[in-house]
Design an enzyme around this catalytic site. Structure first.
Site, PDB file in Angstrom:
ATOM      1  N   ARG A 176      96.441  30.491 -92.757  1.00 17.23           N
ATOM      2  CA  ARG A 176      95.202  30.171 -91.509  1.00 17.23           C
ATOM      3  C   ARG A 176      93.814  29.947 -92.053  1.00 17.23           C
ATOM      4  NH1 ARG A 176      99.881  30.533 -90.312  1.00 17.23           N
ATOM      5  NH2 ARG A 176     100.813  31.679 -88.641  1.00 17.23           N
ATOM      6  N   SER A 252      96.644  33.171 -80.838  1.00 13.48           N
ATOM      7  CA  SER A 252      96.262  34.431 -81.807  1.00 13.48           C
ATOM      8  C   SER A 252      95.083  34.519 -82.056  1.00 13.48           C
ATOM      9  CB  SER A 252      96.951  34.201 -83.157  1.00 13.48           C
ATOM     10  OG  SER A 252      98.553  34.178 -83.001  1.00 13.48           O
ATOM     11  N   GLU A 348      90.831  34.654 -86.062  1.00  9.11           N
ATOM     12  CA  GLU A 348      91.323  33.302 -86.479  1.00  9.11           C
ATOM     13  C   GLU A 348      90.565  32.222 -85.491  1.00  9.11           C
ATOM     14  OE1 GLU A 348      95.667  33.060 -86.606  1.00  9.11           O
ATOM     15  OE2 GLU A 348      95.559  31.096 -85.520  1.00  9.11           O
TER      16      GLU A 348
HETATM   17  P1  FAD Z   1      89.507  22.708 -81.839  1.00 10.02           P
HETATM   18  O1  FAD Z   1      89.816  24.092 -81.042  1.00 10.02           O
HETATM   19  O2  FAD Z   1      89.372  21.800 -81.021  1.00 10.02           O
HETATM   20  O3  FAD Z   1      88.711  23.158 -82.890  1.00 10.02           O
HETATM   21  C1  FAD Z   1      89.042  24.024 -83.904  1.00 10.02           C
HETATM   22  C2  FAD Z   1      88.295  24.208 -85.207  1.00 10.02           C
HETATM   23  O4  FAD Z   1      88.329  23.016 -85.863  1.00 10.02           O
HETATM   24  C3  FAD Z   1      86.660  24.010 -84.435  1.00 10.02           C
HETATM   25  O5  FAD Z   1      85.817  24.833 -85.489  1.00 10.02           O
HETATM   26  C4  FAD Z   1      86.433  22.606 -84.684  1.00 10.02           C
HETATM   27  O6  FAD Z   1      84.974  22.445 -85.018  1.00 10.02           O
HETATM   28  C5  FAD Z   1      87.221  22.125 -85.717  1.00 10.02           C
HETATM   29  N1  FAD Z   1      88.024  20.904 -85.780  1.00 10.02           N
HETATM   30  C6  FAD Z   1      88.554  20.308 -84.868  1.00 10.02           C
HETATM   31  N2  FAD Z   1      88.807  18.985 -85.128  1.00 10.02           N
HETATM   32  C7  FAD Z   1      88.126  18.668 -86.158  1.00 10.02           C
HETATM   33  C8  FAD Z   1      88.030  17.524 -86.980  1.00 10.02           C
HETATM   34  N3  FAD Z   1      88.752  16.156 -86.528  1.00 10.02           N
HETATM   35  N4  FAD Z   1      87.485  17.338 -88.112  1.00 10.02           N
HETATM   36  C9  FAD Z   1      86.586  18.503 -88.498  1.00 10.02           C
HETATM   37  N5  FAD Z   1      86.777  19.736 -87.636  1.00 10.02           N
HETATM   38  C10 FAD Z   1      87.633  19.640 -86.786  1.00 10.02           C
HETATM   39  N6  FAD Z   1      97.724  28.085 -84.303  1.00 10.02           N
HETATM   40  C11 FAD Z   1      98.589  27.976 -85.403  1.00 10.02           C
HETATM   41  O7  FAD Z   1      98.300  27.813 -86.639  1.00 10.02           O
HETATM   42  N7  FAD Z   1      99.933  28.142 -85.321  1.00 10.02           N
HETATM   43  C12 FAD Z   1     100.476  28.523 -83.789  1.00 10.02           C
HETATM   44  O8  FAD Z   1     101.531  28.749 -83.832  1.00 10.02           O
HETATM   45  C13 FAD Z   1      99.408  28.359 -82.697  1.00 10.02           C
HETATM   46  N8  FAD Z   1     100.097  28.646 -81.502  1.00 10.02           N
HETATM   47  C14 FAD Z   1      98.694  28.540 -80.672  1.00 10.02           C
HETATM   48  C15 FAD Z   1      99.515  28.912 -79.278  1.00 10.02           C
HETATM   49  C16 FAD Z   1      98.420  28.612 -78.127  1.00 10.02           C
HETATM   50  C17 FAD Z   1      98.880  28.927 -76.811  1.00 10.02           C
HETATM   51  C18 FAD Z   1      97.355  28.389 -78.457  1.00 10.02           C
HETATM   52  C19 FAD Z   1      96.351  28.208 -77.411  1.00 10.02           C
HETATM   53  C20 FAD Z   1      96.746  28.108 -79.744  1.00 10.02           C
HETATM   54  C21 FAD Z   1      97.612  28.319 -80.817  1.00 10.02           C
HETATM   55  N9  FAD Z   1      97.191  28.098 -82.229  1.00 10.02           N
HETATM   56  C22 FAD Z   1      98.121  27.833 -83.092  1.00 10.02           C
HETATM   57  C23 FAD Z   1      95.902  27.469 -82.339  1.00 10.02           C
HETATM   58  C24 FAD Z   1      95.460  26.343 -82.300  1.00 10.02           C
HETATM   59  O9  FAD Z   1      96.102  25.467 -81.301  1.00 10.02           O
HETATM   60  C25 FAD Z   1      95.417  25.667 -83.547  1.00 10.02           C
HETATM   61  O10 FAD Z   1      94.516  26.007 -84.430  1.00 10.02           O
HETATM   62  C26 FAD Z   1      95.223  24.000 -83.533  1.00 10.02           C
HETATM   63  O11 FAD Z   1      95.540  23.326 -84.783  1.00 10.02           O
HETATM   64  C27 FAD Z   1      93.556  23.743 -82.886  1.00 10.02           C
HETATM   65  O12 FAD Z   1      93.408  22.385 -82.621  1.00 10.02           O
HETATM   66  P2  FAD Z   1      92.534  21.834 -81.685  1.00 10.02           P
HETATM   67  O13 FAD Z   1      92.532  20.186 -81.891  1.00 10.02           O
HETATM   68  O14 FAD Z   1      92.679  22.435 -80.307  1.00 10.02           O
HETATM   69  O15 FAD Z   1      91.114  22.449 -82.595  1.00 10.02           O
HETATM   70  P1  NAP Z   2     107.004  37.027 -83.907  1.00 12.47           P
HETATM   71  O1  NAP Z   2     108.045  36.268 -84.281  1.00 12.47           O
HETATM   72  O2  NAP Z   2     107.005  37.971 -83.022  1.00 12.47           O
HETATM   73  O3  NAP Z   2     106.622  37.719 -85.340  1.00 12.47           O
HETATM   74  C1  NAP Z   2     105.414  38.557 -85.408  1.00 12.47           C
HETATM   75  C2  NAP Z   2     104.496  38.614 -86.474  1.00 12.47           C
HETATM   76  O4  NAP Z   2     105.373  38.871 -87.510  1.00 12.47           O
HETATM   77  C3  NAP Z   2     104.236  36.911 -86.740  1.00 12.47           C
HETATM   78  O5  NAP Z   2     102.908  37.141 -86.400  1.00 12.47           O
HETATM   79  C4  NAP Z   2     104.668  36.694 -87.893  1.00 12.47           C
HETATM   80  O6  NAP Z   2     103.682  36.380 -89.038  1.00 12.47           O
HETATM   81  C5  NAP Z   2     105.226  37.902 -88.749  1.00 12.47           C
HETATM   82  N1  NAP Z   2     106.743  37.572 -89.188  1.00 12.47           N
HETATM   83  C6  NAP Z   2     107.868  37.478 -88.428  1.00 12.47           C
HETATM   84  N2  NAP Z   2     108.936  37.123 -89.029  1.00 12.47           N
HETATM   85  C7  NAP Z   2     108.372  36.890 -90.277  1.00 12.47           C
HETATM   86  C8  NAP Z   2     109.164  36.694 -91.552  1.00 12.47           C
HETATM   87  N3  NAP Z   2     110.332  36.393 -91.716  1.00 12.47           N
HETATM   88  N4  NAP Z   2     108.258  36.602 -92.763  1.00 12.47           N
HETATM   89  C9  NAP Z   2     106.932  36.809 -92.592  1.00 12.47           C
HETATM   90  N5  NAP Z   2     106.493  37.156 -91.366  1.00 12.47           N
HETATM   91  C10 NAP Z   2     107.225  37.363 -90.271  1.00 12.47           C
HETATM   92  O7  NAP Z   2     105.546  36.255 -83.802  1.00 12.47           O
HETATM   93  P2  NAP Z   2     105.102  35.303 -82.556  1.00 12.47           P
HETATM   94  O8  NAP Z   2     103.954  36.031 -82.244  1.00 12.47           O
HETATM   95  O9  NAP Z   2     106.331  35.124 -81.641  1.00 12.47           O
HETATM   96  O10 NAP Z   2     104.963  34.054 -83.244  1.00 12.47           O
HETATM   97  C11 NAP Z   2     105.861  33.272 -83.831  1.00 12.47           C
HETATM   98  C12 NAP Z   2     105.078  32.194 -84.692  1.00 12.47           C
HETATM   99  O11 NAP Z   2     104.330  31.462 -84.290  1.00 12.47           O
HETATM  100  C13 NAP Z   2     104.322  33.151 -86.171  1.00 12.47           C
HETATM  101  O12 NAP Z   2     104.517  32.364 -87.104  1.00 12.47           O
HETATM  102  C14 NAP Z   2     103.077  32.837 -85.241  1.00 12.47           C
HETATM  103  O13 NAP Z   2     102.124  32.704 -86.445  1.00 12.47           O
HETATM  104  C15 NAP Z   2     102.920  31.556 -84.638  1.00 12.47           C
HETATM  105  N6  NAP Z   2     102.014  31.575 -83.621  1.00 12.47           N
HETATM  106  C16 NAP Z   2     100.778  31.351 -83.880  1.00 12.47           C
HETATM  107  C17 NAP Z   2      99.605  31.515 -82.890  1.00 12.47           C
HETATM  108  C18 NAP Z   2      98.169  31.059 -83.259  1.00 12.47           C
HETATM  109  O14 NAP Z   2      97.451  30.915 -82.426  1.00 12.47           O
HETATM  110  N7  NAP Z   2      97.950  31.025 -84.508  1.00 12.47           N
HETATM  111  C19 NAP Z   2      99.970  32.022 -81.694  1.00 12.47           C
HETATM  112  C20 NAP Z   2     101.318  32.060 -81.416  1.00 12.47           C
HETATM  113  C21 NAP Z   2     102.223  31.965 -82.389  1.00 12.47           C
HETATM  114  P3  NAP Z   2     102.759  34.830 -89.039  1.00 12.47           P
HETATM  115  O15 NAP Z   2     102.010  34.839 -87.863  1.00 12.47           O
HETATM  116  O16 NAP Z   2     102.087  35.054 -90.386  1.00 12.47           O
HETATM  117  O17 NAP Z   2     103.873  33.726 -89.248  1.00 12.47           O
END
Ligand code: FAD
Ligand code: NAP
Length: 352
Positions: A176, A252, A348
């Protein structure tokens, strides 16, 4: 939202003032930005830079707003990325390379690739936001990270207008993380992202993470296609995560910490059932959601905001909350986890 739209010879300038940001971010907070430019082409951004319009201004690039928390009114000039387009730029028997505009919606891109039979991002289905933000934090879910399909990106230096091409190494991807969240934070607008995807017969499916395989078994799907995996990921996500259209959130709020094996042993001595995932370097990943839940915060509600009842990693706005209060709650959670487990949680979400 007074502003102006004017057509320069080949460009459309959309300049808004006193913009209500509520529809522009998924936390749904009532915040105003003093100014916003919508950027639908490299040409327009370069024009704004060369005409001094961005000079001496604090700038904030915004995509879908799904990874930001606004804690105050936004004085920065917002550059809303709306660069579109999906081009196939290379094709072999095994794979394709596509070049995608930063303003394209990530999930729609995943759906498009699946419809073309291109694999590699099916596990990243239903992640909100735009393509341009995907490299920012090397988006990841269900055992797949952007860096696994990432080829390169094109970005523009917001001060000089210089166009740069960056490969995987230049982006310094981590868990991340990327150089855009560290040394280059706020300095570039990512304009296009190039992805290398597999063609049918060459897909490398990953079903071992989380509940994917269990769900496939339940549905008696074997062997699964990339479309099956995407659908199962969407089902799991819909069942677990709050939909931002209903409850404001940014996914997250914290990253999952990775700690030393010794540190982990100390925690496991008190909590036999602590979930954990050993990493290649010998360290151990502990889900931040478990740490927060164990500190008693899961479902905690403070008026119109709090911690989601099903997922302790997600802070939520039930309607009308204030970003500064949500930030204060995140600080309280950090302190609770630190004093109970001696772990410093990293946010994050990008806080402004
Ligand atoms: P924004 O929120 O608009 O921006 C995020 C950051 O990136 C800001 O600092 C902004 O300045 C910068 N930015 C945006 N666009 C650009 C650009 N073109 N150039 C330079 N900088 C830029 N993330 C995960 O990694 N995995 C997940 O599974 C995941 N699940 C999510 C679930 C939900 C319900 C929500 C709400 C969020 C989740 N996220 C997850 C977080 C988010 O969706 C991601 O990080 C996504 O990539 C953000 O995209 P955005 O366009 O909305 O970025
Ligand atoms: P989950 O499956 O309930 O698992 C809980 C946590 O354990 C996750 O955060 C995941 O880490 C870790 N995990 C589970 N299985 C794993 C494996 N086999 N090996 C290593 N790590 C493992 O998680 P969840 O909340 O439902 O999310 C599912 C996936 O979606 C995850 O990968 C999570 O990162 C992603 N997600 C991200 C966001 C975001 O905003 N970043 C929001 C929602 C969901 P990791 O998170 O490192 O994968």
């Amino acid at each position: 939202m007074p502003g102006k739209i004017c057509n320069l010879p080949t460009m459309k300038l959309v300049h808004l003032r006193e913009v209500d940001l509520q529809p522009y971010h998924t936390f749904g907070l009532k915040v105003t930005a003093s100014e916003m430019h919508k950027i639908d082409s490299e040409e327009l951004l370069l024009w704004l830079i060369s005409n001094g319009i961005l000079r001496d201004r604090e700038l904030l690039v915004l995509g879908g707003g799904s990874n930001v928390l606004f804690t105050q009114e936004v004085e920065a000039l917002i550059l809303k990325n709306e660069m579109m387009g999906i081009e196939l730029i290379k094709e072999t028997e095994q794979e394709v390379v596509i070049r995608v505009g930063a303003g394209e919606n990530w999930h729609e891109l995943v759906m498009h690739c699946i419809s073309q039979g291109w694999g590699g991002i099916e596990n990243l289905s239903l992640i909100p936001g735009c393509v341009g933000a995907a490299p920012m934090q090397n988006i990841g879910a269900y055992g797949v990270e952007l860096q696994q399909v990432f080829e390169s990106l094109e970005a523009i230096d917001l001060r000089t207008g210089m166009q740069v091409f960056m490969n995987k190494e230049n982006c310094q991807f981590g868990y991340r993380e990327s150089v855009f969240k560290k040394g280059l934070k706020g300095k570039f607008m990512i304009a296009r992202v190039l992805l290398r995807l597999t063609k049918p017969g060459h897909h490398q499916l990953n079903t071992s993470y989380g509940a994917i395989q269990t769900q496939l078994d339940l549905l008696k799907i074997s062997p699964p296609t990339i479309k099956d995996i995407s659908e199962v990921v969407c089902q799991i996500r819909r069942s677990k995560l709050p939909d931002p259209a209903e409850i404001g959130n940014a996914g997250s709020f914290f990253k999952n910490p990775v700690i030393s094996a010794e540190h982990f042993e100390k925690i496991a001595a008190d909590f036999e059932t602590v979930p954990h995932y050993p990493q290649e370097d010998g360290r151990i990943k502990v889900p931040a959601g478990w740490l927060i839940q164990t500190c008693g915060y899961k479902g905690k509600t403070l008026g119109n905001y709090g911690v989601h009842k099903n997922q302790a990693l997600v802070l939520v706005n039930y309607g009308g909350a204030n970003g500064a209060d949500i930030y204060a709650l995140s600080e309280e959670i950090k302190q609770a986890v630190s004093s109970r487990f001696a772990i410093d949680l990293d946010r994050e979400v990008n806080v402004y």
